[in-house]
Design a protein around this motif. Structure first.
Motif, PDB file in Angstrom:
ATOM      1  N   SER A 334       0.829  -1.202   0.000  1.00 51.27           N
ATOM      2  CA  SER A 334       0.000   0.000   0.000  1.00 51.27           C
ATOM      3  C   SER A 334       0.867   1.257   0.000  1.00 51.27           C
ATOM      4  CB  SER A 334      -0.924  -0.016   1.221  1.00 51.27           C
ATOM      5  OG  SER A 334      -1.738   1.134   1.258  1.00 51.27           O
ATOM      6  N   THR A 335       1.913   1.250   0.817  1.00 53.69           N
ATOM      7  CA  THR A 335       2.839   2.389   0.881  1.00 53.69           C
ATOM      8  C   THR A 335       3.523   2.606  -0.457  1.00 53.69           C
ATOM      9  OG1 THR A 335       3.255   1.939   3.225  1.00 53.69           O
ATOM     10  CG2 THR A 335       4.861   3.315   2.072  1.00 53.69           C
ATOM     11  N   ASP A 336       4.027   1.529  -1.034  1.00 52.38           N
ATOM     12  CA  ASP A 336       4.738   1.622  -2.309  1.00 52.38           C
ATOM     13  C   ASP A 336       3.806   2.037  -3.446  1.00 52.38           C
ATOM     14  OD1 ASP A 336       7.100   0.890  -1.065  1.00 52.38           O
ATOM     15  OD2 ASP A 336       6.902  -1.238  -1.576  1.00 52.38           O
ATOM     16  N   ALA A 337       2.560   1.602  -3.375  1.00 51.19           N
ATOM     17  CA  ALA A 337       1.594   1.954  -4.423  1.00 51.19           C
ATOM     18  C   ALA A 337       1.357   3.464  -4.461  1.00 51.19           C
ATOM     19  CB  ALA A 337       0.281   1.212  -4.197  1.00 51.19           C
ATOM     20  N   ILE A 338       1.188   4.077  -3.308  1.00 52.16           N
ATOM     21  CA  ILE A 338       0.982   5.527  -3.240  1.00 52.16           C
ATOM     22  C   ILE A 338       2.201   6.262  -3.785  1.00 52.16           C
ATOM     23  CG2 ILE A 338       0.620   7.481  -1.676  1.00 52.16           C
ATOM     24  CD1 ILE A 338      -0.855   5.442   0.190  1.00 52.16           C
ATOM     25  N   GLU A 339       3.389   5.823  -3.357  1.00 53.08           N
ATOM     26  CA  GLU A 339       4.622   6.464  -3.820  1.00 53.08           C
ATOM     27  C   GLU A 339       4.792   6.299  -5.336  1.00 53.08           C
ATOM     28  OE1 GLU A 339       9.478   6.296  -3.027  1.00 53.08           O
ATOM     29  OE2 GLU A 339       8.122   4.942  -1.957  1.00 53.08           O
ATOM     30  N   PHE A 340       4.513   5.110  -5.846  1.00 50.48           N
ATOM     31  CA  PHE A 340       4.635   4.830  -7.282  1.00 50.48           C
ATOM     32  C   PHE A 340       3.704   5.734  -8.098  1.00 50.48           C
ATOM     33  CE2 PHE A 340       3.018   2.123 -10.872  1.00 50.48           C
ATOM     34  CZ  PHE A 340       4.155   2.189 -11.669  1.00 50.48           C
ATOM     35  N   ALA A 341       2.466   5.884  -7.649  1.00 47.89           N
ATOM     36  CA  ALA A 341       1.510   6.740  -8.352  1.00 47.89           C
ATOM     37  C   ALA A 341       1.964   8.189  -8.333  1.00 47.89           C
ATOM     38  CB  ALA A 341       0.119   6.600  -7.728  1.00 47.89           C
ATOM     39  N   ASN A 342       2.420   8.659  -7.182  1.00 47.88           N
ATOM     40  CA  ASN A 342       2.857  10.050  -7.075  1.00 47.88           C
ATOM     41  C   ASN A 342       4.071  10.337  -7.948  1.00 47.88           C
ATOM     42  OD1 ASN A 342       0.945  11.236  -5.346  1.00 47.88           O
ATOM     43  ND2 ASN A 342       1.976  10.462  -3.517  1.00 47.88           N
ATOM     44  N   GLN A 343       4.982   9.410  -8.025  1.00 50.54           N
ATOM     45  CA  GLN A 343       6.212   9.631  -8.779  1.00 50.54           C
ATOM     46  C   GLN A 343       6.017   9.565 -10.283  1.00 50.54           C
ATOM     47  OE1 GLN A 343       9.170   6.860  -7.348  1.00 50.54           O
ATOM     48  NE2 GLN A 343       9.612   8.071  -5.518  1.00 50.54           N
ATOM     49  N   ASN A 344       4.997   8.824 -10.734  1.00 49.01           N
ATOM     50  CA  ASN A 344       4.876   8.563 -12.166  1.00 49.01           C
ATOM     51  C   ASN A 344       3.604   9.064 -12.823  1.00 49.01           C
ATOM     52  OD1 ASN A 344       7.291   6.604 -12.827  1.00 49.01           O
ATOM     53  ND2 ASN A 344       6.459   5.929 -10.857  1.00 49.01           N
ATOM     54  N   TYR A 345       2.532   9.284 -12.063  1.00 48.19           N
ATOM     55  CA  TYR A 345       1.240   9.535 -12.692  1.00 48.19           C
ATOM     56  C   TYR A 345       0.505  10.754 -12.123  1.00 48.19           C
ATOM     57  CZ  TYR A 345       2.098   4.871 -14.514  1.00 48.19           C
ATOM     58  OH  TYR A 345       2.662   3.784 -15.134  1.00 48.19           O
ATOM     59  N   SER A 346       1.241  11.727 -11.645  1.00 49.59           N
ATOM     60  CA  SER A 346       0.617  12.957 -11.156  1.00 49.59           C
ATOM     61  C   SER A 346       0.340  13.892 -12.330  1.00 49.59           C
ATOM     62  CB  SER A 346       1.518  13.663 -10.146  1.00 49.59           C
ATOM     63  OG  SER A 346       2.675  14.160 -10.799  1.00 49.59           O
ATOM     64  N   LEU A 347      -0.506  14.878 -12.097  1.00 49.02           N
ATOM     65  CA  LEU A 347      -0.783  15.875 -13.130  1.00 49.02           C
ATOM     66  C   LEU A 347       0.483  16.633 -13.514  1.00 49.02           C
ATOM     67  CD1 LEU A 347      -4.214  17.236 -11.887  1.00 49.02           C
ATOM     68  CD2 LEU A 347      -3.777  16.313 -14.164  1.00 49.02           C
ATOM     69  N   GLN A 348       1.354  16.879 -12.542  1.00 45.37           N
ATOM     70  CA  GLN A 348       2.600  17.574 -12.831  1.00 45.37           C
ATOM     71  C   GLN A 348       3.453  16.772 -13.813  1.00 45.37           C
ATOM     72  OE1 GLN A 348       3.462  20.706 -11.872  1.00 45.37           O
ATOM     73  NE2 GLN A 348       5.238  20.465 -13.210  1.00 45.37           N
ATOM     74  N   LYS A 349       3.503  15.450 -13.626  1.00 51.67           N
ATOM     75  CA  LYS A 349       4.251  14.603 -14.538  1.00 51.67           C
ATOM     76  C   LYS A 349       3.652  14.637 -15.948  1.00 51.67           C
ATOM     77  CE  LYS A 349       7.647  12.747 -12.229  1.00 51.67           C
ATOM     78  NZ  LYS A 349       9.061  12.924 -12.672  1.00 51.67           N
ATOM     79  N   GLU A 350       2.331  14.601 -16.029  1.00 52.63           N
ATOM     80  CA  GLU A 350       1.683  14.649 -17.342  1.00 52.63           C
ATOM     81  C   GLU A 350       1.944  15.986 -18.021  1.00 52.63           C
ATOM     82  OE1 GLU A 350      -2.640  13.737 -19.462  1.00 52.63           O
ATOM     83  OE2 GLU A 350      -2.504  13.827 -17.275  1.00 52.63           O
ATOM     84  N   LEU A 351       1.924  17.068 -17.251  1.00 52.61           N
ATOM     85  CA  LEU A 351       2.209  18.390 -17.809  1.00 52.61           C
ATOM     86  C   LEU A 351       3.638  18.466 -18.331  1.00 52.61           C
ATOM     87  CD1 LEU A 351       1.512  21.349 -18.326  1.00 52.61           C
ATOM     88  CD2 LEU A 351       2.155  21.842 -15.946  1.00 52.61           C
ATOM     89  N   GLU A 352       4.589  17.987 -17.539  1.00 57.11           N
ATOM     90  CA  GLU A 352       5.995  18.022 -17.960  1.00 57.11           C
ATOM     91  C   GLU A 352       6.196  17.236 -19.249  1.00 57.11           C
ATOM     92  OE1 GLU A 352       8.097  16.442 -14.629  1.00 57.11           O
ATOM     93  OE2 GLU A 352       7.730  18.186 -13.348  1.00 57.11           O
ATOM     94  N   ARG A 353       5.585  16.066 -19.343  1.00 57.69           N
ATOM     95  CA  ARG A 353       5.742  15.242 -20.541  1.00 57.69           C
ATOM     96  C   ARG A 353       5.092  15.899 -21.750  1.00 57.69           C
ATOM     97  NH1 ARG A 353       4.058  10.366 -16.645  1.00 57.69           N
ATOM     98  NH2 ARG A 353       6.150   9.561 -16.117  1.00 57.69           N
ATOM     99  N   THR A 354       3.951  16.546 -21.533  1.00 56.79           N
ATOM    100  CA  THR A 354       3.247  17.199 -22.638  1.00 56.79           C
ATOM    101  C   THR A 354       4.037  18.391 -23.160  1.00 56.79           C
ATOM    102  OG1 THR A 354       1.094  16.504 -21.762  1.00 56.79           O
ATOM    103  CG2 THR A 354       1.105  18.331 -23.322  1.00 56.79           C
ATOM    104  N   ILE A 355       4.540  19.229 -22.276  1.00 59.49           N
ATOM    105  CA  ILE A 355       5.321  20.396 -22.701  1.00 59.49           C
ATOM    106  C   ILE A 355       6.601  19.943 -23.408  1.00 59.49           C
ATOM    107  CG2 ILE A 355       6.657  22.365 -21.862  1.00 59.49           C
ATOM    108  CD1 ILE A 355       4.525  22.794 -19.742  1.00 59.49           C
ATOM    109  N   ALA A 356       7.237  18.889 -22.879  1.00 61.37           N
ATOM    110  CA  ALA A 356       8.441  18.360 -23.533  1.00 61.37           C
ATOM    111  C   ALA A 356       8.126  17.896 -24.948  1.00 61.37           C
ATOM    112  CB  ALA A 356       9.024  17.222 -22.702  1.00 61.37           C
TER     113      ALA A 356
END
Length: 368
Positions: A334-356
């Motif tokens: 459960s702990t790792d799942a939350i961390e994994f989602a935050n590191q890879n699938y946040s809105l900030q990550k999607e924004l960074e990938r889109t702008i790139a």
């Protein structure tokens, strides 16, 4: 950005659209082809088909515009540097722009969610014709997973034109890790009722779990053309007291109840990724998923969830029981799942990938 309708009822699109407008310096215009009560006043709604034909003829005086349909004329006159088609089936609205042989034409990006990569080209000539005639004239495609990026090359698309930009679950998850329910295992699924989602596999999983005498309750949310199969299989395997169909649920309500469950189950036959699997992990719920297509990329096997071929039900059930009975190991999942989602699938990550992606495509244009 181009949509059929403004995505007010599809949370992943709407969340990202709001976030990118508020957190970037991009000058974003939005065009839709169907107006609804939820369409904001700053969104441009294309005229109906017949009015578009009249307007299209009005602009025939321009030597370039004469080659374009009205939506293309509109975007060209607005001097858009990029036209990002978010609903992929609208590709026919940019075909003439793709054929223009001028340096100043806008760059075309098309977002692919899955079906138009894995399934539709096998049976729908419109997609095979598009990929063969226009596919590599498109400046960029967004896909949900590395697997989808690899698979689209089957249709002749240059891999260098494909950008992996997975869907995001939200800004950041502050969910607390959880322990499993002690006396009854609680499982949830929420998906469209179609063959790709493997309704039979999910219900057979429940049957095998029942055969192991494990106390559990499995709630299924969603609707779709194959809903009848769900009811038939529940009756066939006499699971009426264990598998409960809960109907359609709004995404906001789904997120509220997800933490009540021990596992999110999705044994898809074909899946580009899975927004629900990511959302479940962001709330500390380990996922049980197949290794089909890109869905395996939505978890870390043996760390945030359980993964195997969709037909290996004995493995799934064995590993699920072991994890449910090991409270400390479950808590770490459960702990790792939350961390994994935050590191890879946040809105900030999607924004960074889109702008790139935008910068990469525009830079390529300048270099050429």
């Amino acid at each position: 950005m181009v949509y059929e309708v403004y995505p007010s009822k599809y949370p992943p699109f709407k969340l990202f659209l709001d976030f990118i407008k508020q957190n970037s310096n991009l000058d974003i215009g939005i065009s839709v082809f169907k107006n609804t009560a939820e369409t904001p006043p700053d969104v441009y709604c294309m005229p109906n088909f017949y009015l578009r034909i009249l307007l299209q003829r009005f602009f025939f005086w321009h030597s370039i515009l004469i080659k374009l349909k009205y939506p293309e004329q509109f975007w060209f006159r607005k001097k858009n540097r990029i036209i990002h088609v978010q609903h992929s089936f609208l590709f026919h609205h940019v075909l003439n722009l793709l054929k223009l042989n001028i340096h100043s034409k806008p760059k075309i990006i098309i977002s692919l969610v899955g079906g138009e990569t894995y399934v539709k080209p096998w049976t729908d000539k419109r997609w095979t014709d598009f990929y063969s005639k226009y596919g590599n004239l498109v400046d960029g495609y967004t896909v949900q997973s590395l697997n989808q990026k690899e698979y689209i090359t089957k249709w002749g698309i240059d891999k260098n034109k494909v950008f992996v930009i997975p869907v995001s679950f939200g800004i950041v998850s502050n969910a607390n890790p959880k322990y499993p329910n002690s006396f009854k295992m609680k499982i949830i699924s929420a998906f469209r009722m179609t063959w790709e989602k493997n309704i039979e596999g999910n219900i057979r999983f429940a049957k095998v779990l029942s055969d192991h005498q494990i106390p559990f309750e499995y709630h299924v949310y969603g609707h779709g053309v194959d809903l009848g199969q769900l009811f038939y299989l529940i009756d066939k395997f006499e699971l009426q007291n264990k598998v409960i169909y809960k109907g359609y649920i709004e995404n906001s309500e789904l997120k509220k109840i997800l933490p009540e469950y021990d596992f999110y189950l999705q044994l898809s036959i074909s899946e580009a990724l899975s927004a629900s699997v990511i959302e479940a992990q962001s709330l500390g719920v380990p996922a049980i998923v197949s290794d089909s297509d890109g869905i395996k990329e939505a978890i870390i096997p043996n760390k945030t969830g359980i993964c195997a071929p969709y037909y290996d039900l004995d493995f799934f059930v064995k590993e699920t029981i072991l994890l449910w009975n090991d409270k400390q190991r479950f808590y770490q999942f459960s702990t790792d799942a939350i961390e994994f989602a935050n590191q890879n699938y946040s809105l900030q990550k999607e924004l960074e990938r889109t702008i790139a992606m935008y910068n990469s495509i525009l830079a390529t244009c300048v270099d050429s």
